[in-house]
Design a protein around this motif. Structure first.
Motif, mmCIF file in Angstrom:
data_model
loop_
_atom_site.group_PDB
_atom_site.id
_atom_site.type_symbol
_atom_site.label_atom_id
_atom_site.label_comp_id
_atom_site.label_asym_id
_atom_site.label_seq_id
_atom_site.Cartn_x
_atom_site.Cartn_y
_atom_site.Cartn_z
ATOM 1 N N SER A 158 0.836 -1.211 0.000
ATOM 2 C CA SER A 158 0.000 0.000 0.000
ATOM 3 C C SER A 158 0.861 1.247 0.000
ATOM 4 O O SER A 158 1.983 1.254 0.538
ATOM 5 N N TYR A 159 0.318 2.291 -0.588
ATOM 6 C CA TYR A 159 0.975 3.593 -0.524
ATOM 7 C C TYR A 159 0.572 4.290 0.777
ATOM 8 O O TYR A 159 -0.311 3.826 1.512
ATOM 9 N N ASP A 160 1.238 5.405 1.081
ATOM 10 C CA ASP A 160 0.915 6.160 2.283
ATOM 11 C C ASP A 160 -0.472 6.779 2.158
ATOM 12 O O ASP A 160 -0.898 7.191 1.076
ATOM 13 N N ALA A 161 -1.188 6.866 3.297
ATOM 14 C CA ALA A 161 -2.548 7.420 3.285
ATOM 15 C C ALA A 161 -2.564 8.863 2.815
ATOM 16 O O ALA A 161 -3.588 9.340 2.311
ATOM 17 N N GLU A 162 -1.431 9.583 2.968
ATOM 18 C CA GLU A 162 -1.383 10.983 2.561
ATOM 19 C C GLU A 162 -1.561 11.156 1.055
ATOM 20 O O GLU A 162 -1.858 12.249 0.582
ATOM 21 N N ARG A 163 -1.380 10.075 0.298
ATOM 22 C CA ARG A 163 -1.558 10.174 -1.150
ATOM 23 C C ARG A 163 -3.032 10.366 -1.517
ATOM 24 O O ARG A 163 -3.344 10.868 -2.603
#
Length: 894
Positions: A158-163
């Protein structure tokens, strides 16, 4: 008195929690024997593409030039696979949509409410039953399928939630990140023998979760260029990934591909209701085990989509999300029959476990089994189905298994709701008892009826129930015991009512009932609030108030009619209108100037401090207007949320509850100060006409205070000085006896009506479909459901706080708070009556809009009942406390 408040809160907390145990318990059962199809599957691996938030029409329709936005997917439909529409079952939200597709069941609402990343209940899934699963995408979706998996075979990236930023310049990066990581993964697999061996195993799943479309849809709407361009990018990259898979596996013909979506989206960028744009999602499948395209001359569907999409020549097969019909499979009839038989046995096992659990928790002579699926019928259907398969009668076997599945699902629902009626009646009896007890206390304390207490009535009860149900069944016992102890008061009340003329009594009863029903209907039809406010507008002319205070009466009528306009305005689908937000800000500034001018005309040693407070509030208003305007422009230019704007927004929010405490405790000055401070925050959370709502509501509240002062003076109740000199005080003198009168009931009803208007005057918060993400963009744009939800809830509570402050102010104009105490309990009685309506209107089926609305209606009313004490405390804090910028606090008047 403290004991009574404590017991009252406890009772209401129990009533509040009851719907979640009665209506929203998990439907899942555990302990079944696993079932497997004895025949080998046609595919060794599955590639699942889920384009989050993709509408079916957006994918299938042609653009203005007659070209497809997704040419690769369209070519699959015409040359390689099968296609159709997947009808999502609500809630049409990301989590339950994915659970339906990957785990095969429709998640209940309570699980959604408990968290997106964590699993409230253990459940099996396709990923868990695979040999290996690799998944890429959002951190909100992937972990829930890995957490409950046995062993170490479900891998997530998963990518960071900030994305997940709704203000980002390019949300398609969320999708391209996934595609790039998948390519990197297979490149690494070529050079890693261990990984290469794993990806070549059987029963392997690759899950690509694509969130870009959902993010662009929320931020820019599905009709936007950003959303449509995102479809093209996804189509291009899917084509690339499919080519990569074929090359990696040497075109072995053992890969199955599915392209679909978890939910759609409305034209205004939300999802959660039952509109076709939200519940119709695309389903395109191809590869191993999937039927090739079937050309047809005509198809029968209730919609006109085929003609619009120019796909009428290719057979469309619609499905319910989470259920793949055998018509999609390209395999032998034996395989289809065996698959259906296995599926039927799986569901029947769940039915048996559920029945056993319910039977063990119920006394034998009270247990009523599900008659449509007896033990003998189960054995008979399974025996016949197996016989049909042996005889090669595969269609008959499939039909029989379908019937068994249908009966088993009905039986599961039967046992899941087995105790619902009994528990509902128990809670309803408790509701009626508590309402009766509170009413008797009010009558006993504020009438000439006798206050003697009858002899104790002993009550005993025995009950056999699951332990979490005991409290709901036993709670009515002490409540009704308390009611029966007041038997003498009941007798005197009945005798007193018999002395009234029948027409007089029936008339008042009808008016009270009509008022309650109008409030109940206003939760469903906001225009009922308009009707109520129009009736309120005529109140002074039906009494002697018109002759005593003409200017105040005309002002009351004007602002009642003005406020009545807001419930007629649209709730969802409205476009942002910053000009109205700026207009509201200018009106706030004009009000601030008026207050400052009035302060300058007075001579007082504390004038500098008061002027400083109001100048701070003017500065906050100006900053709020600037932040709203600049944030909107920045997002339009795709430059994101400026950091300085974000810092200023949070600073204004934090100071909005402190600055009013610096102002004078004089009634008028403090109320205006509260309004000005809260309006700064409200402007930051507004996108259109709702920015004007608190101003109009507050004006009506100011006039209401004057009107009630005139009413009580007319009835002979003494009051203090003029409103311009009265100070708020924390007076708790409630021991004076006073007779109950019709004005008390009317005042309590007015307050309840204004509280409901504060909630629903500009929207229906009972529906998350009314949730406009643009409202919180001044504070944050990165997806954070709980933080965003908290900000939206505070926006809703601001008008509520203004009404509660007016409620507190009304009773500071009198020498005693006896009336405050009396009206407070009458108001709670109104809410208890309303909550009984909504208890029986709660739904655990239908659209997310229907479910969420029914829950929220009950929760809103019960929350008001429970937290009125705490919110009244907040109002007292805002109105009575005084902070000093310097020196010691002194008592003073402005």
């Amino acid at each position: 008195m403290l004991l009574f408040f404590t017991l009252g809160l406890l009772v209401h907390f129990v009533f509040f929690a009851s719907i979640f145990d009665i209506y929203f318990t998990s439907p899942l059962v555990h302990g079944m024997t696993p079932q497997f199809t004895p025949l080998p599957p046609p595919a060794r691996r599955l590639v699942l593409f889920v384009a989050d938030g993709l509408r079916a029409d957006s994918l299938y329709e042609l653009d203005e030039n007659g070209n497809s936005r997704a040419p690769f997917i369209r070519s699959i439909i015409m040359h390689e696979g099968s296609w159709g529409i997947s009808h999502t079952r609500v809630p049409t939200e990301s989590r339950p949509g994915h659970v339906a597709m990957i785990a095969g069941f429709y998640e209940d609402v309570s699980a959604v409410a408990k968290g997106w990343k964590e699993n409230p209940v253990e459940f099996d899934s396709l990923f868990n039953e695979s040999k290996y699963t690799w998944s890429w995408g959002s951190p909100d979706i992937l972990p829930m399928f890995a957490k409950g998996a046995s062993g170490d075979h479900v891998y997530t990236y998963s990518y960071d939630a900030e994305r997940e930023d709704f203000g980002a310049d390019d949300a398609t990066k969320l999708d391209t990140w996934v595609f790039d990581k998948v390519k990197d993964f297979f490149h690494a697999a070529r050079n890693n023998q261990s990984l290469f061996s794993k990806v070549n195993e059987e029963k392997v799943v690759f899950f690509l979760h694509l969130l870009g479309l959902d993010t662009n849809g929320h931020a820019h709407r599905p009709s936007s260029r950003e959303y449509k361009d995102n479809i093209k990018i996804v189509d291009d990259r899917v084509k690339e990934i499919v080519s990569m898979f074929q090359h990696f596996y040497g075109n072995d013909g053992k890969t199955a591909f599915i392209f679909t979506s978890d939910h759609g989206m409305t034209d205004w960028g939300s999802h959660g209701a039952g509109h076709p744009s939200e519940t119709l999602t695309p389903l395109v499948t191809w590869g191993a085990g999937i039927k090739y395209p079937q050309k047809v001359s005509a198809q029968q569907f209730d919609d006109e989509f085929l003609k619009e999409w120019r796909l009428e020549s290719w057979k469309r097969q619609d499905v319910n999300q989470g259920i793949l019909p055998v018509e999609y499979l390209n395999n032998t009839d034996l395989f289809k029959a065996e698959s259906m038989f296995t599926n039927a046995v799986q569901i029947l096992e769940q039915f048996k476990v559920k029945m056993t659990q319910k039977k063990e928790a119920t006394l034998p002579f009270l247990f009523t089994p599900f008659k449509l699926l007896s033990d003998s019928k189960q054995v008979d259907i399974l025996r016949k189905a197996r016989l049909y398969i042996k005889q090669g009668k595969f269609d008959e076997a499939v039909s029989l298994c379908t019937e068994l599945i249908h009966l088993a699902l009905k039986g599961l629902s039967y046992y899941h709701t087995y105790d619902r009626f009994f528990l509902g009646i128990s809670v309803a009896i408790g509701f009626v008892g508590w309402t009766s007890y509170v009413s008797l206390l009010i009558i006993k304390s504020h009438s000439n009826l006798t206050r003697s207490i009858s002899k104790e009535v002993k009550v005993a009860i025995g009950i056999q129930s699951p332990r979490n149900y005991y409290v709901y069944c036993l709670l009515p016992v002490p409540i009704w015991y308390a009611v029966l102890k007041e038997f003498q008061v009941i007798q005197d009340l009945v005798a007193s009512l018999l002395t009234f003329p029948l027409s007089h009594f029936v008339g008042h009863l009808l008016i009270c009932t009509l008022g309650i029903e109008v409030l109940v209907l206003s939760f469903f039809y906001r225009y009922m609030l308009t009707a109520g406010l129009v009736i309120f507008a005529g109140w002074p002319f039906l009494t002697q108030l018109w002759t005593r205070a003409k200017v105040t009466s005309l002002s009351w009528t004007f602002f009642s009619l003005l406020l009545a306009v807001f419930p007629l305005m649209p709730v969802v689908g409205r476009k942002p209108d910053l000009s109205l937000v700026m207009s509201a800000g200018l009106l706030v500034l004009l009000l601030s100037l008026f207050v400052i001018t009035s302060l300058i005309k007075r001579k007082n040693s504390f004038i500098k401090e008061e002027l400083l407070v109001h100048l701070l509030q003017m500065l906050s208003t100006v900053l709020s207007m600037y932040v709203v305007y600049s944030t909107h422009n920045s997002l339009l230019k795709k430059q994101g949320l400026p950091l300085m704007n974000q810092v200023v927004s949070w600073a204004i929010l934090a100071s909005s509850l402190v600055v009013p405490l610096l102002s004078s405790p004089v009634l008028f000055q403090r109320l205006v100060s509260i309004l000005l401070s809260l309006m700064s925050t409200y402007l930051l959370l507004s996108t259109g006409y709702e920015a004007l709502f608190p101003l109009v509501l507050s004006c009506l509240m100011f006039i209401w205070i004057h009107m009630e002062q005139e009413t009580l003076q007319q009835s002979g109740v003494c009051y203090k000085q003029k409103l311009t000199s009265i100070q708020f005080s924390y007076n708790t003198d409630i021991i004076q006896f006073r007779h109950l009168c019709l004005d008390d009931i009317r005042r309590a009803f007015f307050l309840v009506f204004f509280l409901v208007t504060a909630f629903f005057g500009t929207g229906n918060i009972a529906s998350i479909n009314s949730f406009d993400l643009a409202s919180v963009y001044c504070f944050l744009t990165v997806f954070s459901p709980f933080m965003m939800g908290s900000l939206m809830m505070w926006k809703i509570l601001i008008p509520f706080v203004l009404v509660m402050c007016a409620f507190e102010a009304k009773y500071d104009t009198y020498d005693s708070k006896t009336i405050l105490f009396l009206d407070f309990f009458l108001m709670k009685s109104h809410f208890v009556f309303i909550s009984q309506h909504f208890f029986f209107l709660v739904k655990d089926y239908g659209s997310w809009l229907d479910i969420g609305t029914s829950i929220s209606h009950y929760v809103i009313v019960m929350s008001m009942t429970i937290f009125l004490v705490f919110l009244n405390g907040l109002a007292q804090l805002l109105t009575t406390k005084k902070l000093r910028l310097y020196g010691k606090p002194k008592s003073h008047l402005i």
